[in-house]
Design a protein around this motif. Structure first.
Motif, PDB file in Angstrom:
ATOM      1  N   VAL A   1      48.144  78.669  47.876  1.00  0.00           N
ATOM      2  CA  VAL A   1      46.779  78.145  48.056  1.00  0.00           C
ATOM      3  C   VAL A   1      46.098  78.887  49.371  1.00  0.00           C
ATOM      4  N   ARG A   2      45.283  79.839  49.274  1.00  0.00           N
ATOM      5  CA  ARG A   2      44.634  80.433  50.252  1.00  0.00           C
ATOM      6  C   ARG A   2      43.522  79.754  50.646  1.00  0.00           C
ATOM      7  N   ASN A   3      42.860  79.932  51.877  1.00  0.00           N
ATOM      8  CA  ASN A   3      41.641  79.166  52.448  1.00  0.00           C
ATOM      9  C   ASN A   3      40.886  79.986  53.154  1.00  0.00           C
ATOM     10  N   TYR A   4      39.702  79.195  53.267  1.00  0.00           N
ATOM     11  CA  TYR A   4      38.727  79.613  54.051  1.00  0.00           C
ATOM     12  C   TYR A   4      38.829  78.501  55.491  1.00  0.00           C
ATOM     13  N   ASN A   5      38.664  78.811  56.654  1.00  0.00           N
ATOM     14  CA  ASN A   5      38.456  77.688  57.727  1.00  0.00           C
ATOM     15  C   ASN A   5      37.482  78.099  58.923  1.00  0.00           C
ATOM     16  N   LYS A   6      37.135  77.313  59.442  1.00  0.00           N
ATOM     17  CA  LYS A   6      36.094  77.322  60.484  1.00  0.00           C
ATOM     18  C   LYS A   6      36.475  76.553  61.676  1.00  0.00           C
ATOM     19  N   THR A   7      36.589  76.968  62.918  1.00  0.00           N
ATOM     20  CA  THR A   7      36.939  76.026  64.087  1.00  0.00           C
ATOM     21  C   THR A   7      35.957  76.237  65.413  1.00  0.00           C
ATOM     22  N   THR A   8      35.613  75.005  65.696  1.00  0.00           N
ATOM     23  CA  THR A   8      34.619  75.029  66.882  1.00  0.00           C
ATOM     24  C   THR A   8      35.140  74.084  67.955  1.00  0.00           C
ATOM     25  N   LEU A   9      35.162  74.100  69.083  1.00  0.00           N
ATOM     26  CA  LEU A   9      35.607  73.429  70.166  1.00  0.00           C
ATOM     27  C   LEU A   9      34.557  72.727  70.763  1.00  0.00           C
ATOM     28  N   VAL A  10      35.020  71.548  71.131  1.00  0.00           N
ATOM     29  CA  VAL A  10      34.079  70.676  71.955  1.00  0.00           C
ATOM     30  C   VAL A  10      34.791  70.211  73.285  1.00  0.00           C
TER      31      VAL A  10
ATOM     32  N   GLU B   1      41.641  69.546  61.163  1.00  0.00           N
ATOM     33  CA  GLU B   1      42.750  69.553  62.311  1.00  0.00           C
ATOM     34  C   GLU B   1      42.207  69.331  63.661  1.00  0.00           C
ATOM     35  N   VAL B   2      42.653  68.543  64.224  1.00  0.00           N
ATOM     36  CA  VAL B   2      42.160  68.017  65.611  1.00  0.00           C
ATOM     37  C   VAL B   2      43.469  68.343  66.578  1.00  0.00           C
ATOM     38  N   ARG B   3      43.071  69.804  67.417  1.00  0.00           N
ATOM     39  CA  ARG B   3      44.069  69.881  68.567  1.00  0.00           C
ATOM     40  C   ARG B   3      43.512  69.853  69.944  1.00  0.00           C
ATOM     41  N   PHE B   4      44.262  69.865  70.810  1.00  0.00           N
ATOM     42  CA  PHE B   4      43.541  69.857  72.375  1.00  0.00           C
ATOM     43  C   PHE B   4      44.299  71.005  73.210  1.00  0.00           C
ATOM     44  N   THR B   5      43.707  71.421  74.117  1.00  0.00           N
ATOM     45  CA  THR B   5      44.174  72.482  74.831  1.00  0.00           C
ATOM     46  C   THR B   5      43.470  72.481  76.300  1.00  0.00           C
ATOM     47  N   GLN B   6      44.291  73.038  77.164  1.00  0.00           N
ATOM     48  CA  GLN B   6      44.101  73.095  78.690  1.00  0.00           C
ATOM     49  C   GLN B   6      43.023  74.249  78.944  1.00  0.00           C
ATOM     50  N   ALA B   7      42.201  73.963  80.123  1.00  0.00           N
ATOM     51  CA  ALA B   7      41.121  74.988  80.409  1.00  0.00           C
ATOM     52  C   ALA B   7      42.069  75.917  81.181  1.00  0.00           C
ATOM     53  N   ASP B   8      41.089  77.267  80.993  1.00  0.00           N
ATOM     54  CA  ASP B   8      41.789  78.658  81.695  1.00  0.00           C
ATOM     55  C   ASP B   8      40.667  79.343  82.258  1.00  0.00           C
ATOM     56  N   ALA B   9      40.994  80.624  82.695  1.00  0.00           N
ATOM     57  CA  ALA B   9      40.060  81.504  83.305  1.00  0.00           C
ATOM     58  C   ALA B   9      39.815  82.753  82.452  1.00  0.00           C
ATOM     59  N   ILE B  10      40.354  82.755  81.416  1.00  0.00           N
ATOM     60  CA  ILE B  10      39.984  83.910  80.543  1.00  0.00           C
ATOM     61  C   ILE B  10      38.415  84.006  79.914  1.00  0.00           C
TER      62      ILE B  10
ATOM     63  N   TYR C   1      37.269  78.314  78.295  1.00  0.00           N
ATOM     64  CA  TYR C   1      36.939  78.770  79.567  1.00  0.00           C
ATOM     65  C   TYR C   1      36.584  77.766  80.551  1.00  0.00           C
ATOM     66  N   GLN C   2      37.071  77.422  81.608  1.00  0.00           N
ATOM     67  CA  GLN C   2      36.702  76.428  82.480  1.00  0.00           C
ATOM     68  C   GLN C   2      36.642  75.085  82.143  1.00  0.00           C
ATOM     69  N   ARG C   3      37.273  74.795  80.877  1.00  0.00           N
ATOM     70  CA  ARG C   3      37.172  73.356  80.563  1.00  0.00           C
ATOM     71  C   ARG C   3      38.269  72.964  79.702  1.00  0.00           C
ATOM     72  N   ASP C   4      38.814  71.973  79.615  1.00  0.00           N
ATOM     73  CA  ASP C   4      39.730  71.249  78.683  1.00  0.00           C
ATOM     74  C   ASP C   4      38.986  71.212  77.263  1.00  0.00           C
ATOM     75  N   SER C   5      39.598  71.476  76.029  1.00  0.00           N
ATOM     76  CA  SER C   5      38.516  71.449  75.098  1.00  0.00           C
ATOM     77  C   SER C   5      39.662  70.888  73.737  1.00  0.00           C
ATOM     78  N   CYS C   6      38.938  70.481  72.880  1.00  0.00           N
ATOM     79  CA  CYS C   6      39.320  70.004  71.614  1.00  0.00           C
ATOM     80  C   CYS C   6      38.894  70.963  70.502  1.00  0.00           C
ATOM     81  N   TYR C   7      40.026  71.508  69.683  1.00  0.00           N
ATOM     82  CA  TYR C   7      39.608  72.593  68.447  1.00  0.00           C
ATOM     83  C   TYR C   7      39.623  71.411  67.233  1.00  0.00           C
ATOM     84  N   MET C   8      38.312  71.474  66.914  1.00  0.00           N
ATOM     85  CA  MET C   8      38.394  70.737  65.518  1.00  0.00           C
ATOM     86  C   MET C   8      38.039  71.838  64.233  1.00  0.00           C
ATOM     87  N   ASN C   9      39.079  71.887  63.473  1.00  0.00           N
ATOM     88  CA  ASN C   9      38.998  72.914  62.306  1.00  0.00           C
ATOM     89  C   ASN C   9      39.017  72.356  60.770  1.00  0.00           C
TER      90      ASN C   9
END
Length: 411
Positions: A270-279, A311-320, A326-334
């Motif tokens: 089963v293949r899928n479409y998906n979208k992810t935005t961070l807050v 899907e709810v996942r959390f990621t540390q801030a970086d300088a990329i 970038y410059q903020r801890d974030s939550c991926y919501m997919n």
């Protein structure tokens, strides 16, 4: 270096495709340079592709296409520094097997192994764990061939600004040739799965949340260190199956989930479409508020049937520079809409509502995913967007590495 005519590119989900004029599979840096020389002579653009997992048209082109799958060697393993240098086309699944032979491992991985070393830098592959950054944060050095054929070594100490751009490059700065990863000692994961409800999920530690059935799956402990959290999907999410009807009572949905988790069989991919935005998760409760807004919208639009999980996942801030973190801890919501047996499903209304909600709470789109954002949006979202644009224009003044997707980003 001979190109192949008539090649048809399809991304993994088979939702986007293109027919490049010529398709190339170089085996070394000299052959890459020959392709760029030919493109410059003919006035053609060049797109480098990896595993093709991005569910968008970011890898599509009608000009020259390069796949680096023949440049897939491990060049050096430094056991003392726990670093490995590889050619850009190696898949992470193959790299993981080799690292295990040396007692090493990457500290964080994405959902699949069929992604290339350069590809994870292209769109910012991530997983979860608030003490982990996106996968490009594990990169400590790289080499980049620019449109002119010049090879640049980039790291924290050499060409540092280009390095912070190239660690999430969108394929528009040049051709990544080699990548050096910082690794750690090999470890084992302890997986724990348990059901919960959305109202109970308030800790910014990470989870996989199904808005419909409320199933939450959490996997703590990397290398048995309780402060480093990894979160893996339940069997239902991992297998890409969505058998439950959201109109079923919750207890029926959960029985179906338990049945799939026990059976663990796939009868059809089963293949899928998906979208992810961070807050931004610096503001307490923002992630939960966004989820509740999405849940409320779905409840107010019963004609829209949304597949789960979210899907709810959390990621540390970086300088990329163009990292969504970038410059903020974030939550991926997919969010995901499945395409059972390859059949398209209606998703536009759900997509639009989701994107509107996420923009209101300060979201940034995942670069690999489809979105409606423009240059004006990115200028607001990214403090260093203009710096990245300046670096791109310096390295590729003629726009050799642009394509229609990138034109919507930069123009």
């Amino acid at each position: 270096m001979q190109g192949i005519a008539g090649y048809q590119f399809n991304n993994w989900a088979q939702t986007y495709s293109s027919s490049p004029e010529l398709f190339f599979q170089p085996a070394n840096a000299e052959e890459v340079k020959q392709i760029l020389d030919l493109a410059r002579q003919r006035g053609k653009r060049v797109k480098v592709i990896g595993g093709g997992h991005s569910p968008s048209d970011i890898a599509c082109t009608g000009d020259f296409m390069i796949r680096l799958d023949k440049m897939n060697r491990i060049l050096e393993v430094d056991a003392e520094k726990r670093q490995v240098t590889v050619e850009a086309g190696i898949f992470l699944g193959d790299l993981n097997e080799e690292l295990a032979q040396h007692g090493l491992a990457l500290s964080n991985l994405g959902a699949v192994g069929e992604v290339s070393a350069a590809g994870i830098l292209g769109t910012g592959t991530h997983n979860t764990g608030i003490e982990h950054g996106i996968l490009p944060t594990q990169v400590v050095a790289l080499t980049l061939m620019t449109a002119s054929g010049e090879i640049l070594l980039c790291s924290h100490s050499v060409n540092e600004e280009i390095f912070q751009a190239a660690r999430l490059h969108l394929g528009c700065l040049g051709v990544i040739l080699t990548v050096t990863f910082q690794c750690q000692a090999a470890f084992r994961l302890l997986e724990q799965q348990f059901p919960s409800t959305l109202s109970e999920v308030s800790s910014p530690r990470g989870a996989i949340v199904c808005l419909v059935c409320g199933c939450v799956c959490v996997c703590p402990a990397v290398g048995w260190h309780p402060a480093q959290d990894w979160f893996l999907p339940c069997a239902l999410c991992w297998l890409g199956l969505a058998p439950a009807d959201p109109r079923d009572p919750v207890w029926i949905q959960r029985l179906k989930v338990l049945y799939i988790m026990k059976k663990r069989k796939i009868k059809d991919k089963v293949r899928n479409y998906n979208k992810t935005t961070l807050v931004n998760i610096e503001k307490e409760g923002q992630t939960k508020d966004a989820l509740l807004q999405l849940k409320s919208w779905l409840e107010g639009n019963p004609a829209v049937v949304a597949h789960y999980p979210v899907e709810v996942r959390f990621t540390q801030a970086d300088a990329i520079l163009l990292s969504p973190c970038y410059q903020r801890d974030s939550c991926y919501m997919n969010i995901i809409m499945y395409r059972p047996y390859g059949k398209d499903v209606q998703r536009d209304e759900y997509w639009s509502a989701y994107e509107d909600i996420m923009k209101k709470v300060g979201g940034r789109p995942h670069w690999a995913k489809a979105h409606r954002c423009s240059r004006e949006d990115f200028q607001r979202m990214y403090p260093s967007f203009q710096k990245f644009c300046s670096i791109r224009e310096t390295l590729d003044p003629a726009g050799m590495f642009l394509n229609p997707y990138l034109e919507k980003v930069f123009f």
